[in-house]
Scaffold this motif. Structure first.
Motif, short mmCIF file in Angstrom:
data_model
loop_
_atom_site.label_atom_id
_atom_site.label_comp_id
_atom_site.label_asym_id
_atom_site.label_seq_id
_atom_site.Cartn_x
_atom_site.Cartn_y
_atom_site.Cartn_z
N LEU A 1 -5.06 -8.62 73.87
CA LEU A 1 -5.24 -7.17 73.83
C LEU A 1 -4.41 -6.54 72.71
N VAL A 2 -3.18 -7.02 72.54
CA VAL A 2 -2.32 -6.49 71.48
C VAL A 2 -2.91 -6.79 70.11
N PHE B 1 -5.93 -4.63 69.46
CA PHE B 1 -5.51 -3.25 69.21
C PHE B 1 -5.07 -3.08 67.75
N SER C 1 -8.05 -3.42 65.30
CA SER C 1 -8.95 -2.26 65.35
C SER C 1 -8.35 -1.06 64.63
N LEU C 2 -7.04 -0.96 64.63
CA LEU C 2 -6.38 0.12 63.87
C LEU C 2 -6.40 -0.17 62.37
N GLN D 1 -9.56 -9.64 64.67
CA GLN D 1 -10.15 -8.97 65.83
C GLN D 1 -10.92 -9.97 66.68
N THR E 1 -10.02 -10.75 70.61
CA THR E 1 -10.99 -10.52 71.68
C THR E 1 -11.41 -11.84 72.33
N ASN F 1 -12.48 0.92 69.99
CA ASN F 1 -11.84 -0.13 70.79
C ASN F 1 -10.50 0.30 71.38
N ILE F 2 -9.86 1.29 70.77
CA ILE F 2 -8.50 1.64 71.16
C ILE F 2 -8.36 2.01 72.63
N THR G 1 -8.63 -1.16 74.88
CA THR G 1 -7.49 -2.07 74.85
C THR G 1 -6.29 -1.49 75.61
N VAL G 2 -6.05 -0.19 75.45
CA VAL G 2 -4.91 0.43 76.13
C VAL G 2 -5.11 0.41 77.65
N PHE H 1 -4.85 -3.14 79.05
CA PHE H 1 -3.47 -3.65 79.05
C PHE H 1 -2.69 -3.08 80.23
#
Length: 463
Positions: free
Chosen positions: A79-80, A83, A86-87, A105, A109, A166-167, A170-171, A174
């Motif tokens: 997940l990290v 994240f 994706s940024l 990515q 994933t 995606n952000i 993922t948050v 998590f």
């Protein structure tokens, strides 16, 4: 199923949907990326190809890592990584950097996909098929809804939105996963004094390298032939190198004490192999429709991207609706009957495509989409249930990773099939020929399921 288990399923579902969502969502962004980076279609298509290549190689590796380092740790780390990628991807200064972030990515994933099944297998004892239907709703729904979501984001914003979306997933995943997924028991071989060399031995680093190099070389040979439109000596050579490395890998795995993929155990449970083969075949069928129909609608029927996404929504909605119903059915009757009916549905959808003509109402395409959408939902739950019933707990991580790799290989083969059948210019005659080939494959699948689904075949393996 308790409240904690339900929230754990949601957290896992939010994580596993990222891989299929990002593999499918970017397909509708290819024209925009071509314009932004001033590249031709062959070059830009590698933004899709590299994602599948990295996923195919990474998923069994991450499954093995989860068996060694813990499933929760691998899930949260993935997940990290997803994240961060994706940024960073929308900030790429060049197309080359975009490819790099897509690979990162894909690896991130893939870590969630590889351990999602394992978490269900280990932490949910009752109504596993119902739990799998929840994961399937996230995973297959994300794959099928990807073009619609991508088209919507491109219509209202621009291509960076397909990464920024995606952000929140993922948050949320998590936070929920941190609180609800139980901590793994420390592996027996773990120790504070364990050296890096010992961990590499446990992970079977030579086996990982041989498998990765062989798979990538083989798939690169196939995909390069697809991209160039012809088969050359270089493509054949790359494929042969890949096959040779995989042969060395098999020899190595039978000789090493701690194999990356325990082939002897797989030989003891042959149903694991059959499940992976069938999953690859059904994904060849599904992704041939998934990739082929949007091109048919846009290139032959001249339907806009946004409206194509709306029509493709039928595929995702039917997958979402079918998965929970399939879970209840499989909990009662086992996966055999459901998989047989699914094969019949795919045959019907393939035949329907053959009956289409250039004057057919565009809405009639939804009939084929519905048939393949329902079968996709049923197949995802049924074959995952079959895998869990046939896999002992000690190898469930790597078995889950290989299962996910089968999906990616099926998707790659479907893309190659479309390229071979249709060629450089998408046309109706090629699309109809594709439907005939899919009909033959799906009929073969019906026969295979009819012969293989014997009473009691899907009993759980004893760990």
């Amino acid at each position: 199923m308790g409240v904690r288990s339900r929230w754990m399923l949601i957290s896992v579902g939010l994580g596993v949907l990222l891989n299929p969502l990002n593999s499918s969502m970017v397909a509708v962004a290819i024209p925009r990326l071509r314009h932004v980076f001033q590249l031709d279609f062959t070059v830009v298509s590698w933004v899709i190809v590299t994602f599948y290549l990295a996923s195919a190689a990474a998923q069994p590796i991450m499954g093995k890592a989860s068996d060694v380092f813990g499933r929760k740790n691998i899930f949260l780390t993935g997940l990290v990584i997803a994240f961060v990628a994706s940024l960073a991807a929308p900030l790429s200064p060049s197309f080359g950097w975009l490819i790099v972030f897509r690979i990162v990515q894909s690896i991130g994933t893939s870590m969630m996909v590889a351990v999602g099944l394992a978490i269900v297998r280990v932490h949910i004892e009752e109504k596993q098929a119902a739990a799998l239907s929840v994961l399937s709703s996230f995973q297959s729904g994300a794959a099928a809804l990807g073009p619609f979501v991508g088209g919507l984001l491109l219509h209202w914003w621009d291509w960076p939105a397909i990464f920024f979306v995606n952000i929140p997933f993922t948050v949320a995943s998590f936070i929920f996963a941190w609180r609800t997924i139980p901590d793994d028991e420390p592996p027996r071989s773990s120790s504070r004094k364990t050296s890096l060399r010992s961990w590499l031995d446990v992970m079977d680093a030579p086996g990982v390298l041989l498998f990765t190099a062989g798979l990538i070389a083989l798939l690169l040979g196939l995909l390069s032939a697809k991209a160039s439109g012809h088969v050359s000596f270089i493509h054949i050579f790359a494929g042969l190198i890949g096959l040779a490395l995989l042969a060395v890998f098999v020899r190595h795995e039978f000789r090493t004490a701690s194999p990356f993929i325990p082939l002897r155990t797989f030989a003891k449970y042959p149903e694991i192999t059959w499940v992976n083969i069938e999953f690859m075949i059904v994904n060849v069928l599904f992704y041939a429709i998934f990739f082929g129909l949007p091109s048919y609608l846009q290139e032959v029927r001249h339907i806009a991207e946004f409206h194509t996404g709306i029509l493709m929504l039928a595929l995702g909605l039917c997958s979402l609706a079918a998965a929970p119903l399939a879970g209840r059915w499989i909990d009662r009757a086992g996966p055999g009957p459901a998989l047989f009916v699914s094969a019949i549905l795919m045959t019907f959808g393939s035949v329907w495509i053959v009956t289409l003509n250039p004057a057919s109402p565009v809405i009639s395409v939804c009939v084929a989409l519905a048939a393949f959408g329902i079968s996709n939902g049923v197949n995802s739950v049924g074959l995952q249930a079959a895998l869990l019933r046939s896999s002992p707990k000690e190898i469930i991580g790597v078995a889950s990773g290989l299962f996910s790799t089968s999906r990616n290989v099926g998707a790659i083969l479907s893309s190659l099939l479309i390229s071979i059948v249709i060629g450089d210019v998408f046309n109706f005659a090629g699309f109809r020929l594709l439907g005939i080939i899919l009909t033959v494959i799906s009929v073969s699948l019906v026969i295979m399921n009819r012969r293989r689904r014997e009473p009691g075949q899907w009993e759980k393996s004893k760990a």
